[in-house]
Scaffold this active site. Sequence first.
Site: not given
Length: 585
Positions: A44, A287, A297
């Site tokens: 994104e 992850r 982020k």
Amino acid sequence: MSTDSAAKPAADATAEPRDFVRQIVRDDLASGRQAAIRTRFPPEPNGYLHIGHAKAICLSFGIAREFGGWCNLRLDDTNPGKENPEFVEGIKEDVRWLGYDWHELRHASDYFEVFYRAAVKLIEDGVAYVDDLDAEQVRAYRGTLTEPGRNSPFRDRSVAENLDLFRRMRAGEFDDGSKTLRAKIDMAAGNINLRDPALYRIRKVTHQNTGDAWPIYPMYDFAHALSDALEGITHSLCTLEFEDHRPLYDWCVDKVDLPNHPELWQPLIDAGLPTTPAKPRQIEFSRLNLSYCITSKRKLAQLVNEGHVDGWDDPRMNTLRGLRRRGFTPAGLRLLIERVGISKQNSVIDYAVLEGCIREDLDATSPRRMAVLDPLKLVVTNLPADHEETLAFANHPKDESFGTRDVPFSPQVWIEREDFAEVPPKGFKRLIPGGEVRLRGVGIVKCEEVIKDADGHVTELHVTLDPESRHGLPGADRKVKGTIHWVSAKHAVDTEVRLYDRLFSVPAPDDESDGQPWTAHINPEAKRITRGWLEPAAAGAAAEQRFQFERIGYFVADRVDHRPDAPVFNRIVTLRDTWAKQAGA
Ligand code: ATP
Ligand code: MG
């Protein structure tokens, strides 16, 4: 001073990875279930990529490359307002820097018309409805992990009414948040993601690509599943938090059934976007978590916005652009990802493992140079004051292909202050009053006199050079305990040196259980600016050129601020792990 052992395999030269995802891919190819491998990386664009993303990038792009397929870069831009073209450019640059290239660059917003048609199809098929409940009511109806949800009073609207309302949502007739389009699945499903999840919401926000064309935007699960299907992705690789979303992902793919409904994606063909939809398979992996790092982020943005760091590319940041500016290498990062491997097991990798990978790559790939960061003047008194010569130094101790360079020498040189001790600690092997040390590549010098200022501070050392110990002479092999580096004072180039270290002083900065906010753990020592002296061959470096400054560490010419006439070097990493000791290891 020794560096990492050369016996270790060089970066990129390790065995073929055999993790469970690659095994699935191999099986799918062997069984003929898939004829070719197609993957995607779907960030994104609401921030720059961080070290965690490197794992997803190396996996999806790496698999495509290894199996002769392709990988798309898809910007998941379904959240207008938070997303920004600056991040899009940054993401592209960072993926390329890591060593990968995409088959096609796509945006979820390329598919908005297809998503809309797909939603209309779901309404016509009786599996989606327009709901008037507001966000709070939806939450109240959803139930909990232990209690089923309740059907919305709007769930049984007719197809005709739903079509009318959805078209009017699209036309902008309703206010933000006043209606949603929901999938009609099962309000009693054990998996809450299947309790009639929203597919579309009303948001009258200008989109960076589509402007004001759309007052409604698709939800992530719907857009992501259909984007994968539209691009013909075979293996949709994502992190474990999406495991619970997989049933919804499959529901969207199956109910819309793009391969059998070309009328839904005709707009893409008309727009010149090649499209061969397929049924993708989602596979989740754990992850990458690294100690001393933040991989959110939102928090990385907070570090920038609150001025804790100098920007997204601050060399202390574990964004890819921060690591790049710091001097970390793409090969070193790829080596880390390879070492860590791919599994479904959650774990935290010690930051030292990352530093080890970077050192290993830099040891093999960095030319050596001499630099002095805390200078003390050393004068060779038995050479004429105007003596000057040029010495040839190997650029790499273990790899002749690096060649040699000219290093100017004169009788006045800078040495590191810590290489001299008037009262030596136990085991000190360097220079002491009356003692001898080898001046790297020059010969053996003996400390004859220690010059001090009025305060007793050592300002200069006077030494004599044993002429028999010079390079090429029989006495050159005479043993002394220590060898120190130096830079000819007459030829030295003044440089700014930025000494970077870990941004956080604790392994788990995210852990706020001690009652302190995570920003309280920022390491004030993570950036120290100092000056130093360089041999001329280092000063002339190009931006981003990396060196080992002998006996000090690995350094890079700063990408932004370095100029050969005003050098700026960043410390990438010290030669050895200095944190293990502090941690008591
Ligand atoms: P954040 O939660 O910080 O916003 P994100 O995961 O939502 O990050 P995206 O831009 O959606 O960021 O991520 C793109 C892809 O990168 C996703 O497929 C995601 O699974 C993957 N990814 C993100 N963080 C990691 C990580 N730490 N390790 C491995 N993959 C990751
Ligand atoms: Mg995300």
